[in-house]
Motif scaffolding. Structure first.
Motif, PDB file in Angstrom:
ATOM      1  N   GLU A  68      -6.127  -4.493  -7.552  1.00 48.36           N
ATOM      2  CA  GLU A  68      -6.215  -5.931  -7.756  1.00 48.36           C
ATOM      3  C   GLU A  68      -5.396  -6.359  -8.963  1.00 48.36           C
ATOM      4  O   GLU A  68      -4.738  -7.408  -8.942  1.00 48.36           O
ATOM      5  N   ARG A  83      -2.722  -4.918 -10.068  1.00 44.35           N
ATOM      6  CA  ARG A  83      -1.314  -4.833  -9.692  1.00 44.35           C
ATOM      7  C   ARG A  83      -0.899  -6.036  -8.857  1.00 44.35           C
ATOM      8  O   ARG A  83       0.156  -6.636  -9.080  1.00 44.35           O
ATOM      9  N   ARG A  84      -1.731  -6.397  -7.917  1.00 42.78           N
ATOM     10  CA  ARG A  84      -1.435  -7.563  -7.081  1.00 42.78           C
ATOM     11  C   ARG A  84      -1.376  -8.843  -7.908  1.00 42.78           C
ATOM     12  O   ARG A  84      -0.480  -9.679  -7.719  1.00 42.78           O
ATOM     13  N   SER A  85      -2.293  -8.988  -8.827  1.00 37.65           N
ATOM     14  CA  SER A  85      -2.315 -10.197  -9.663  1.00 37.65           C
ATOM     15  C   SER A  85      -1.053 -10.296 -10.507  1.00 37.65           C
ATOM     16  O   SER A  85      -0.465 -11.374 -10.643  1.00 37.65           O
ATOM     17  N   GLU A 105       1.928  -8.982  -9.860  1.00 37.16           N
ATOM     18  CA  GLU A 105       3.071  -9.293  -9.004  1.00 37.16           C
ATOM     19  C   GLU A 105       3.085 -10.774  -8.618  1.00 37.16           C
ATOM     20  O   GLU A 105       4.134 -11.420  -8.610  1.00 37.16           O
ATOM     21  N   GLU A 106       1.925 -11.301  -8.295  1.00 37.86           N
ATOM     22  CA  GLU A 106       1.847 -12.714  -7.910  1.00 37.86           C
ATOM     23  C   GLU A 106       2.207 -13.625  -9.076  1.00 37.86           C
ATOM     24  O   GLU A 106       2.894 -14.649  -8.896  1.00 37.86           O
TER      25      GLU A 106
END
Length: 449
Positions: free
Chosen positions: A93, A95-97, A99-100
């Motif tokens: 999560e 990592r995704r945050s 990148e976004e």
């Protein structure tokens, strides 16, 4: 100027060490402005040329840090235990945050992008108390400054919060790059190596940040600045105390100051010839060197044949122990003569980052509690022997350099008899070489005739 070669000093210094293969290498670097308010941006120094540290010819020189001042974005890996699914989910999560957020930050600038832009580059220095940043679009490899909207600054602050390391430490600088085609990418700087001055925020901003994101150990560059701010290591006080103590100085075996000066100037001429803004320079009666790892030094020539060589290693172990473990700060100025003051010292002396200081009285070197010169190789150009200088200069100029011509130049520099013919033969490697600039360095050093 007549310069004697005193390579016999090498016997006392345990000889010449192995020489790395790396010389000056040209790579463009995105410059970061400072002292900007959060909602504005200024034109960055995008034309700055960076280089790897000059070839070190000193024994026992410290290895460069494993991570650069801007380290790649960390992998938010979960613990090795296979059953720790919750930790794996949190890492994913995070990592995704990240990148976004990076995508959202760059998206905010794209509506103002010029039609033929190739790349967007952004840089931010961030603490809980201050933010500075700038951005450029590259068009035909030329930079065009871009305004940074307030919303982007707020997202950068959010990016910092979601990428705090498991140990609780947060980065202080981020570089974001987005190509016209491809996903954005970023690099975080945690300050392990000192940031360039233009990237630094006020010391008070870092002090406030440490109250929120404490660290068990501080990097030397920041710990020194905090100690100066606390009046514990202010240079006038330190020098005054050294003069009152009247401790004896220690003789230092090293090359003569004129020999160091001539060899330094020769490497500086090579740096100018290839157009790098890093490495050694001759600035009037001062020879300066800044390595890309944060180490550097100056050699000041003074009246009556005197000189001062001072500077610092980015990770000086003595300072790290003093600032983090309570060890005593070395008495670098013990026995300092009355003719040596702050005007002759490297700028690191004013931020408590100086880790060596030697003074030349016209016949020999002395110092207080500085380490042996053989340990400071990362902070000075390679200059132990004429062969060392030839190796460095040829490495800088590239494969087309003439070693015999460079050797003739080095010999002439040490006798103060460099001619234009010698300089032209040594530095003319291709049509882009700045031979007049190289000659100017040698002339400023007083080595030409």
């Amino acid at each position: 100027m007549t310069i004697e070669n005193h390579d016999c000093a090498l016997d006392a210094a345990k000889g010449e060490p192995d020489i790395p293969d790396v010389a000056f290498s040209l790579t463009t670097e995105f410059g970061i402005g400072t002292a900007n308010v959060a909602t504005t941006s200024t034109r960055p120094t995008v034309s700055a040329i960076s280089a790897t540290t000059a070839v070190s010819a000193m024994a026992a020189a410290p290895e460069p840090p494993a991570a650069s001042a801007s380290t790649p974005a960390p992998e938010f890996a979960a613990p090795a235990a296979a059953d720790d699914h919750a930790a794996e989910d949190r890492a994913a999560e995070m990592r995704r945050s990240a990148e976004e957020l990076v995508t959202a930050i760059t998206d905010l600038l794209l509506p103002t992008a010029p039609p033929d832009w190739q790349q967007l580059r952004m840089g931010f220095s961030v603490t809980v108390a201050a933010v500075s940043g700038d951005a450029v679009f590259l068009v035909d490899d030329e930079p065009l400054a871009a305004e940074i909207p307030t919303a982007a600054v707020e997202l950068v602050q959010a990016l910092r919060m979601v990428t705090v390391r498991p140990d609780g430490s947060a980065w202080w600088h981020v570089t974001v790059v987005r190509d016209r085609t491809g996903t954005p990418r970023c690099e975080f700087g945690y300050g392990d190596v000192a940031f360039p001055v233009e990237r630094l925020l006020p010391t008070a901003a870092y002090r406030a940040d440490l109250e929120h994101f404490s660290r068990e150990r501080l990097p030397v560059w920041l710990a020194g600045r905090l100690r100066v701010e606390d009046d514990a290591q202010q240079l006038p006080r330190v020098l005054a105390r050294a003069r009152l103590d009247r401790a004896p100085a220690t003789p230092v075996p090293f090359l003569t100051a004129p020999t160091v000066w001539a060899r330094w100037a020769t490497v500086a001429a090579a740096a100018v010839a290839i157009g790098t803004e890093w490495g050694p320079r001759l600035l009037g009666s001062t020879a300066a060197f800044e390595g890309t790892d944060g180490s550097g030094s100056t050699l000041h020539l003074l009246p009556r044949g005197r000189a001062v060589l001072s500077g610092g290693l980015w990770n000086a172990p003595e300072l790290a122990a003093a600032y983090n473990d309570g060890a005593p700060v070395p008495e670098y100025y013990a026995g300092v003569p009355d003719w040596l003051d702050g005007a002759a010292l490297n700028h690191r002396a004013f931020t408590a980052q100086l880790s060596f200081c030697y003074w030349w009285d016209g016949t020999g070197w002395s110092s207080g509690q500085s380490p042996a010169p053989t340990t400071i190789g990362a902070a000075i150009p390679g200059l132990w022997t004429p062969a060392t200088v030839v190796d460095v200069v040829c490495g800088v100029l590239g494969a087309s350099a003439s070693r015999p011509a460079v050797a003739d130049l080095v010999a002439a520099a040490e006798s103060g008899s460099v001619t234009r013919e010698l300089a032209t033969a040594a530095f003319t490697t291709d049509e882009d070489t700045d031979v007049p600039g190289a000659w100017s360095q040698l002339a400023v050093a007083g080595l030409t005739r």
